[in-house]
Design a protein around this motif. Structure first.
Motif, PDB file in Angstrom:
ATOM      1  N   UNK A 188     -22.091  48.306 -11.171  1.00 18.93           N
ATOM      2  CA  UNK A 188     -21.302  47.280 -10.473  1.00 18.93           C
ATOM      3  C   UNK A 188     -20.917  46.142 -11.415  1.00 18.93           C
ATOM      4  N   UNK A 189     -21.813  45.749 -12.312  1.00 21.90           N
ATOM      5  CA  UNK A 189     -21.520  44.638 -13.215  1.00 21.90           C
ATOM      6  C   UNK A 189     -20.428  44.995 -14.227  1.00 21.90           C
ATOM      7  N   UNK A 190     -20.212  46.269 -14.503  1.00 24.36           N
ATOM      8  CA  UNK A 190     -19.203  46.666 -15.493  1.00 24.36           C
ATOM      9  C   UNK A 190     -17.854  46.988 -14.877  1.00 24.36           C
ATOM     10  N   UNK A 191     -17.752  47.052 -13.554  1.00 23.37           N
ATOM     11  CA  UNK A 191     -16.468  47.373 -12.920  1.00 23.37           C
ATOM     12  C   UNK A 191     -15.401  46.336 -13.247  1.00 23.37           C
ATOM     13  N   UNK A 192     -15.680  45.031 -13.152  1.00 22.34           N
ATOM     14  CA  UNK A 192     -14.631  44.068 -13.561  1.00 22.34           C
ATOM     15  C   UNK A 192     -14.210  44.226 -15.020  1.00 22.34           C
ATOM     16  N   UNK A 193     -15.148  44.520 -15.908  1.00 21.87           N
ATOM     17  CA  UNK A 193     -14.794  44.710 -17.321  1.00 21.87           C
ATOM     18  C   UNK A 193     -13.849  45.890 -17.489  1.00 21.87           C
ATOM     19  N   UNK A 194     -14.106  46.990 -16.774  1.00 24.00           N
ATOM     20  CA  UNK A 194     -13.233  48.163 -16.858  1.00 24.00           C
ATOM     21  C   UNK A 194     -11.833  47.819 -16.346  1.00 24.00           C
ATOM     22  N   UNK A 195     -11.757  47.058 -15.251  1.00 21.96           N
ATOM     23  CA  UNK A 195     -10.444  46.686 -14.718  1.00 21.96           C
ATOM     24  C   UNK A 195      -9.702  45.751 -15.678  1.00 21.96           C
ATOM     25  N   UNK A 196     -10.418  44.838 -16.306  1.00 21.20           N
ATOM     26  CA  UNK A 196      -9.781  43.934 -17.275  1.00 21.20           C
ATOM     27  C   UNK A 196      -9.252  44.728 -18.469  1.00 21.20           C
ATOM     28  N   UNK A 197      -9.991  45.720 -18.921  1.00 23.77           N
ATOM     29  CA  UNK A 197      -9.496  46.574 -20.002  1.00 23.77           C
ATOM     30  C   UNK A 197      -8.233  47.323 -19.584  1.00 23.77           C
ATOM     31  N   UNK A 198      -8.192  47.783 -18.333  1.00 26.70           N
ATOM     32  CA  UNK A 198      -6.994  48.471 -17.838  1.00 26.70           C
ATOM     33  C   UNK A 198      -5.801  47.521 -17.786  1.00 26.70           C
ATOM     34  N   UNK A 199      -6.020  46.281 -17.365  1.00 25.31           N
ATOM     35  CA  UNK A 199      -4.930  45.300 -17.337  1.00 25.31           C
ATOM     36  C   UNK A 199      -4.417  45.036 -18.749  1.00 25.31           C
ATOM     37  N   UNK A 200      -5.323  44.911 -19.709  1.00 24.12           N
ATOM     38  CA  UNK A 200      -4.904  44.747 -21.098  1.00 24.12           C
ATOM     39  C   UNK A 200      -4.061  45.934 -21.549  1.00 24.12           C
ATOM     40  N   UNK A 201      -4.544  47.122 -21.221  1.00 26.50           N
ATOM     41  CA  UNK A 201      -3.892  48.336 -21.703  1.00 26.50           C
ATOM     42  C   UNK A 201      -2.532  48.551 -21.051  1.00 26.50           C
ATOM     43  N   UNK A 202      -2.448  48.416 -19.738  1.00 22.92           N
ATOM     44  CA  UNK A 202      -1.252  48.824 -19.004  1.00 22.92           C
ATOM     45  C   UNK A 202      -0.277  47.687 -18.710  1.00 22.92           C
ATOM     46  N   UNK A 203      -0.645  46.439 -18.983  1.00 23.09           N
ATOM     47  CA  UNK A 203       0.251  45.324 -18.694  1.00 23.09           C
ATOM     48  C   UNK A 203       0.488  44.457 -19.929  1.00 23.09           C
ATOM     49  N   UNK A 204      -0.569  43.919 -20.478  1.00 22.69           N
ATOM     50  CA  UNK A 204      -0.416  42.991 -21.609  1.00 22.69           C
ATOM     51  C   UNK A 204       0.046  43.720 -22.856  1.00 22.69           C
ATOM     52  N   UNK A 205      -0.570  44.848 -23.185  1.00 25.29           N
ATOM     53  CA  UNK A 205      -0.212  45.566 -24.409  1.00 25.29           C
ATOM     54  C   UNK A 205       1.150  46.261 -24.321  1.00 25.29           C
ATOM     55  N   UNK A 206       1.720  46.326 -23.110  1.00 21.14           N
ATOM     56  CA  UNK A 206       3.042  46.928 -22.958  1.00 21.14           C
ATOM     57  C   UNK A 206       4.174  45.969 -23.325  1.00 21.14           C
ATOM     58  N   UNK A 207       3.813  44.729 -23.646  1.00 20.03           N
ATOM     59  CA  UNK A 207       4.835  43.767 -24.034  1.00 20.03           C
ATOM     60  C   UNK A 207       5.522  43.099 -22.876  1.00 20.03           C
ATOM     61  N   UNK A 208       4.885  43.028 -21.717  1.00 21.52           N
ATOM     62  CA  UNK A 208       5.485  42.398 -20.545  1.00 21.52           C
ATOM     63  C   UNK A 208       5.270  40.884 -20.643  1.00 21.52           C
ATOM     64  N   UNK A 209       6.343  40.117 -20.457  1.00 20.76           N
ATOM     65  CA  UNK A 209       6.279  38.663 -20.510  1.00 20.76           C
ATOM     66  C   UNK A 209       6.280  38.092 -19.106  1.00 20.76           C
ATOM     67  N   UNK A 210       5.634  36.911 -18.948  1.00 25.15           N
ATOM     68  CA  UNK A 210       5.477  36.294 -17.642  1.00 25.15           C
ATOM     69  C   UNK A 210       5.824  34.817 -17.723  1.00 25.15           C
ATOM     70  N   UNK A 211       6.127  34.232 -16.573  1.00 26.44           N
ATOM     71  CA  UNK A 211       6.315  32.795 -16.479  1.00 26.44           C
ATOM     72  C   UNK A 211       4.980  32.086 -16.729  1.00 26.44           C
ATOM     73  N   UNK A 212       5.014  30.838 -17.219  1.00 17.44           N
ATOM     74  CA  UNK A 212       3.756  30.128 -17.523  1.00 17.44           C
ATOM     75  C   UNK A 212       2.799  30.055 -16.328  1.00 17.44           C
ATOM     76  N   UNK A 213       3.323  29.788 -15.129  1.00 23.36           N
ATOM     77  CA  UNK A 213       2.448  29.690 -13.955  1.00 23.36           C
ATOM     78  C   UNK A 213       1.805  31.042 -13.639  1.00 23.36           C
ATOM     79  N   UNK A 214       2.599  32.110 -13.747  1.00 23.60           N
ATOM     80  CA  UNK A 214       2.051  33.438 -13.508  1.00 23.60           C
ATOM     81  C   UNK A 214       1.020  33.802 -14.576  1.00 23.60           C
TER      82      UNK A 214
END
Length: 530
Positions: A188-214
């Protein structure tokens, strides 16, 4: 002190002296003269006077034992323990390596039998950080074609990370789930870490840009400070990888159109990460736990049954791997998780015999969802059944608690009413007993039992016709995921004859769970909520 009597003692010398009348030049010895004994050799000790004590004959082993005991009795008290202490074993070349090197070897090999080879190696790799990395590797679905980022390097330190293939991850996951240290709390303690890694992999590392507030809202979410905002918007290039995963014709067309494109990131904490395009439904999704197979030992339960922690563990795996119908998601229900149905229904029988209602519900939900929505079926309707022996077990166990006994029977009916044995005398006896209970002791609770028993006696008569219909049209089963179709004739009978007037039509019970996923994302004072 008296002089010691020996060869050279004065007493001996006086005895050797020649008495008067002894041999000499004079005449022979007189009548009162004593004849002197010859002088004894100085090399031969004199035997002490008296008869010697004769010891009994003993074996050589006992003599040696007595000698060792006498010898040990003359030694100091600390000598025996020092003599019995084994010499320290020399470390092998592998054991003599630094702890950091042993950790790297263990993480590179991913051989969970390595710590069993030596207590030294086991002590070197038995750390919380190693346990965490093994859980992440076992449950994180990461395509092997991607590269790492600096943020991912920090999260996965000291692992020299290389993505695993599906077969490798399946073997590691099975081995990790068998380990005693792989507890519900550690996973259970590692589930958030796995999800954060997925967000890095599938959103941030894809080069998607966001508004400052977002971007600020996403940073707070990934730092586990706030989870009130769960949908994020951004722009980025065509996601060719996502298009290849979903194989949707419109998405494949969009992937060839030059960007930028508008995208949405939908996150259900502890459950799911979804990547959507604003003009389409969900493109692709990643569950928090990429569970390949439910562990058999958890499905079977312990020798004495299921503990509350066992049931909670099963529910956490079911919910966090998205093996339930997610109401808010536009995804078509589908799962790649497998289950050993033999082991699962052994657990169902044990849950009935030990009167564990929560374990029964959890197992039935796992079995039905994976059976109905397995990816091989491609979401086509299937006819779901369970072993009919479970109904007979309910009629034999727990009859002293009729209300709980009726709840077990209703849970099995809600899972698969078509699995009721049609010509079983135990079912007939059970229905008669519950009808008589209502007549002898009328009350609202007993009336619920009587209404269920009365409906069951009539439904058994209509069961052959119901089986003929559902075998041709599986979507016509009385219950699907615990839910009734109010437009179905047989469902209307169940609502009128069993549920009314105190209860309404039961909804889909797949999202219902004892494991509250919303309680474990936001951290309080640096620690997860307990």
């Amino acid at each position: 002190m008296a002089p010691r009597k020996g060869i050279d003692s004065p007493v001996t010398r006086s005895r050797d002296r020649v008495l008067p009348g002894g041999p000499g030049p004079g005449p022979g010895p007189g009548p009162n003269a004593r004849i002197a004994k010859p002088a004894r050799s100085k090399f031969k000790p004199k035997r002490p006077p008296g008869r010697p004590f004769k010891m009994p004959a003993r074996s050589g082993s006992s003599q040696s034992q007595s000698q060792s005991r006498s010898a040990s009795s003359s030694q100091p008290s600390a000598a025996p323990s020092a003599a019995l202490t084994p010499a320290p074993r020399a470390l092998s070349m592998l054991e003599a390596l630094p702890v950091e090197v042993l950790e790297q070897i263990f993480l590179y090999s991913l051989n969970l039998n390595l710590p069993r080879a030596s207590p030294v190696i086991a002590a070197a790799v038995s750390r919380e950080q190693i346990y965490s990395l093994l859980i992440i590797l076992a449950f994180w679905d990461d395509p092997p074609t991607h590269r790492r980022s600096d943020a991912m390097n920090r999260i996965l330190t000291p692992l020299d990370y290389v993505p695993l293939t599906l077969d490798q991850r399946g073997q590691l996951q099975e081995a990790v789930l068998r380990c005693r240290w792989c507890t519900m709390a550690r996973v259970r303690e590692q589930i958030p870490t796995i999800m954060i890694l997925t967000i890095h992999r599938q959103w941030i590392n894809m080069g998607i840009t966001m508004e400052p507030a977002q971007q600020a809202a996403l940073d707070r979410f990934m730092q586990r400070q706030d989870d009130t905002i769960r949908t994020f918007h951004g722009q980025g290039p065509p996601l060719t990888r996502a298009a290849q995963l979903c194989q949707h014709p419109e998405m494949l067309r969009l992937s060839r159109i030059p960007g930028p494109h508008d995208y949405e990131l939908h996150i259900t904490p502890m459950v799911l990460v979804e990547l959507r395009a604003r003009t389409m439904k969900s493109i692709v999704a990643w569950p928090a736990l990429s569970l390949i197979k439910f562990p058999d030992h958890l499905l079977r339960g312990r020798r004495t049954g299921f503990t509350p922690d066992d049931v909670m563990y099963l529910e956490m795996l079911r919910m966090c791997s998205n093996n339930y119908t997610h109401i808010d998601s536009p995804l078509i229900p589908s799962t790649t998780t497998t289950v050993n149905r033999t082991a699962l229904h052994e657990g169902v029988g044990k849950a009935i015999r030990t009167q564990n209602y929560n374990a029964l519900l959890s197992l039935l939900k796992i079995d039905e969802y994976i059976f109905r929505f397995n990816a091989v079926n491609q979401a086509r309707p299937v006819f779901y059944t369970i072993p009919s022996d479970h109904f007979l077990t309910v009629t034999r166990v727990g009859r002293d608690k009729p209300h709980l006994n009726a709840a077990f029977m209703e849970a099995l009916i809600r899972a698969s009413a078509e699995s009721i044995p049609p010509n079983a005398p135990e079912i007939l006896e059970w229905t008669l007993e519950n009808v008589r209970l209502t007549q002898r002791h009328p009350s609202s609770y007993n009336d619920i039992n009587g209404k269920l028993a009365h409906w069951l006696s009539n439904f058994v008569l209509r069961l052959p016709e119901q089986l003929d219909y559902t075998s041709e049209f599986p979507q016509g089963q009385l219950f699907t995921c615990g839910q009734l179709d109010p437009l179905d004739l047989e469902a209307c009978r169940f609502i009128e004859e069993v549920l009314e007037p105190w209860r309404g039509p039961p909804p889909n019970y797949m999202p219902e769970s004892q494991f509250r996923t919303e309680d474990w994302w936001v951290e309080k004072s640096g620690l997860s909520k307990k």
